[in-house]
Design a protein around this motif. Sequence first.
Motif, short mmCIF file in Angstrom:
data_model
loop_
_atom_site.label_atom_id
_atom_site.label_comp_id
_atom_site.label_asym_id
_atom_site.label_seq_id
_atom_site.Cartn_x
_atom_site.Cartn_y
_atom_site.Cartn_z
N SER A 50 -20.65 12.86 7.83
CA SER A 50 -20.82 12.49 9.24
C SER A 50 -19.90 11.36 9.67
CB SER A 50 -22.28 12.10 9.51
OG SER A 50 -22.58 10.86 8.88
N LEU A 51 -19.09 10.82 8.73
CA LEU A 51 -18.14 9.76 9.08
C LEU A 51 -17.17 10.28 10.13
CD1 LEU A 51 -17.36 8.35 5.50
CD2 LEU A 51 -18.77 7.26 7.26
N LYS A 52 -16.89 9.45 11.13
CA LYS A 52 -16.06 9.90 12.26
C LYS A 52 -14.56 9.81 11.96
CE LYS A 52 -18.03 6.98 15.11
NZ LYS A 52 -19.18 6.46 14.34
N GLU A 53 -14.16 8.84 11.16
CA GLU A 53 -12.75 8.65 10.84
C GLU A 53 -12.44 9.29 9.47
OE1 GLU A 53 -10.69 7.28 13.00
OE2 GLU A 53 -12.26 6.71 14.41
N THR A 54 -11.15 9.33 9.14
CA THR A 54 -10.75 9.80 7.81
C THR A 54 -10.13 8.65 7.03
OG1 THR A 54 -8.64 10.58 8.73
CG2 THR A 54 -10.41 12.19 8.48
N TYR A 55 -10.32 8.67 5.71
CA TYR A 55 -9.96 7.51 4.90
C TYR A 55 -9.28 7.92 3.59
CZ TYR A 55 -13.45 5.36 7.97
OH TYR A 55 -14.16 4.94 9.07
N ILE A 56 -8.55 6.96 3.05
CA ILE A 56 -8.04 7.07 1.68
C ILE A 56 -8.75 6.01 0.85
CG2 ILE A 56 -6.02 6.86 0.17
CD1 ILE A 56 -4.30 7.58 2.62
N ILE A 104 0.83 -1.20 0.00
CA ILE A 104 0.00 0.00 0.00
C ILE A 104 0.87 1.25 0.00
CG2 ILE A 104 -1.59 1.37 1.41
CD1 ILE A 104 -2.92 -1.28 2.20
N ALA A 105 1.92 1.25 0.83
CA ALA A 105 2.81 2.42 0.90
C ALA A 105 3.46 2.69 -0.45
CB ALA A 105 3.87 2.19 1.98
N LYS A 106 3.90 1.63 -1.12
CA LYS A 106 4.51 1.78 -2.44
C LYS A 106 3.51 2.36 -3.44
CE LYS A 106 7.90 -2.01 -2.16
NZ LYS A 106 8.24 -3.35 -2.70
N ALA A 107 2.30 1.83 -3.38
CA ALA A 107 1.26 2.30 -4.31
C ALA A 107 0.91 3.76 -4.06
CB ALA A 107 0.03 1.42 -4.21
N LEU A 108 0.74 4.11 -2.80
CA LEU A 108 0.38 5.49 -2.46
C LEU A 108 1.47 6.47 -2.89
CD1 LEU A 108 -1.26 5.09 1.06
CD2 LEU A 108 -2.39 5.74 -1.07
N PHE A 109 2.71 6.04 -2.79
CA PHE A 109 3.84 6.91 -3.14
C PHE A 109 3.78 7.32 -4.61
CE2 PHE A 109 8.26 7.58 -4.59
CZ PHE A 109 8.61 8.61 -3.75
N GLN A 110 3.32 6.41 -5.47
CA GLN A 110 3.26 6.71 -6.90
C GLN A 110 1.83 6.92 -7.40
OE1 GLN A 110 4.97 3.44 -9.05
NE2 GLN A 110 3.69 1.89 -8.06
N ILE A 130 -8.61 2.59 2.98
CA ILE A 130 -7.47 2.63 3.89
C ILE A 130 -7.75 3.63 5.01
CG2 ILE A 130 -4.98 3.16 4.07
CD1 ILE A 130 -4.85 2.49 1.03
N HIS A 131 -7.51 3.22 6.24
CA HIS A 131 -7.64 4.13 7.38
C HIS A 131 -6.49 5.11 7.32
CE1 HIS A 131 -7.75 5.56 11.55
NE2 HIS A 131 -9.01 5.17 11.56
N LYS A 132 -6.79 6.39 7.26
CA LYS A 132 -5.76 7.39 7.02
C LYS A 132 -4.72 7.43 8.14
CE LYS A 132 -5.65 11.67 4.44
NZ LYS A 132 -6.47 12.78 3.90
N GLU A 133 -5.14 7.22 9.38
CA GLU A 133 -4.22 7.33 10.50
C GLU A 133 -3.30 6.11 10.63
OE1 GLU A 133 -4.37 7.90 15.37
OE2 GLU A 133 -6.09 8.49 14.15
N THR A 134 -3.87 4.92 10.43
CA THR A 134 -3.08 3.68 10.62
C THR A 134 -2.49 3.15 9.33
OG1 THR A 134 -4.98 2.21 10.28
CG2 THR A 134 -4.63 3.06 12.52
N SER A 135 -2.98 3.62 8.18
CA SER A 135 -2.57 3.14 6.84
C SER A 135 -2.95 1.68 6.60
CB SER A 135 -1.05 3.31 6.64
OG SER A 135 -0.69 4.67 6.70
N GLY A 136 -3.85 1.16 7.41
CA GLY A 136 -4.30 -0.21 7.23
C GLY A 136 -5.45 -0.31 6.27
#
Length: 205
Positions: A70-76, A5-11, A137-143
């Motif tokens: 109204s979603l409580k969390e932030t996401y990618i 995921i990290a590799k994909a997000l980077f590009q 993807i959970h923005k804070e945990t990147s999971g």
Amino acid sequence: MKTSIAKALFQSHSYIEYRKLISDLLRQQQSTSKTPSEELTHYSSLNDTRMQRLDKTMVVPETIISKLTSLKETYIWLVISEGWCGDAAQLLPIFNKMALASDGIIDLRIVLRDENEELMQLFLTNKTKAIPKLIVIHKETSGALAHWGPRPKDAADLITDYKKTHGTIDEAAKTALQLWYLQDKGRTTQLEVLDMMLDLDNPEV
């Protein structure tokens, strides 16, 4: 999975960057495919036109906007796509409008399937590399929390039933699928994706 995921997000590309990438390639008579062909370039051109139309006409209802904001969390939303993919052309404008309507809660990012083999292998559909695939993807945990795609259920059923009857997916099937998308106007996709997000945001409900 986090490494992929990290590799994909980077590009990854924003929606605007992705649209520009496709347009720039088309000006060179090319598509996003690593193995160029006139057929894929033709499909990319059709899809570019479709996306232009949907960018102008796609609407997110207020009832859905209120729930997104109204979603409580932030996401990618990390979407695996290709410019020549007909389903991606129909669905990416919807994802984009929903992300924009979320008021910063959802960040849409797009990567090309053939440049992200490791990631794609984690999100196969019936052992195939079907796209688009939306990964939440959970923005804070990147999971990675969930995934959706490559089509809304009714559209997927249409193709499955056609293949059972005719034994193959031909141009008639593709036309029927595009007609389904045209008549649905993004409603089914928005509801399915929203339901997924509400379930993720309220795990105890």
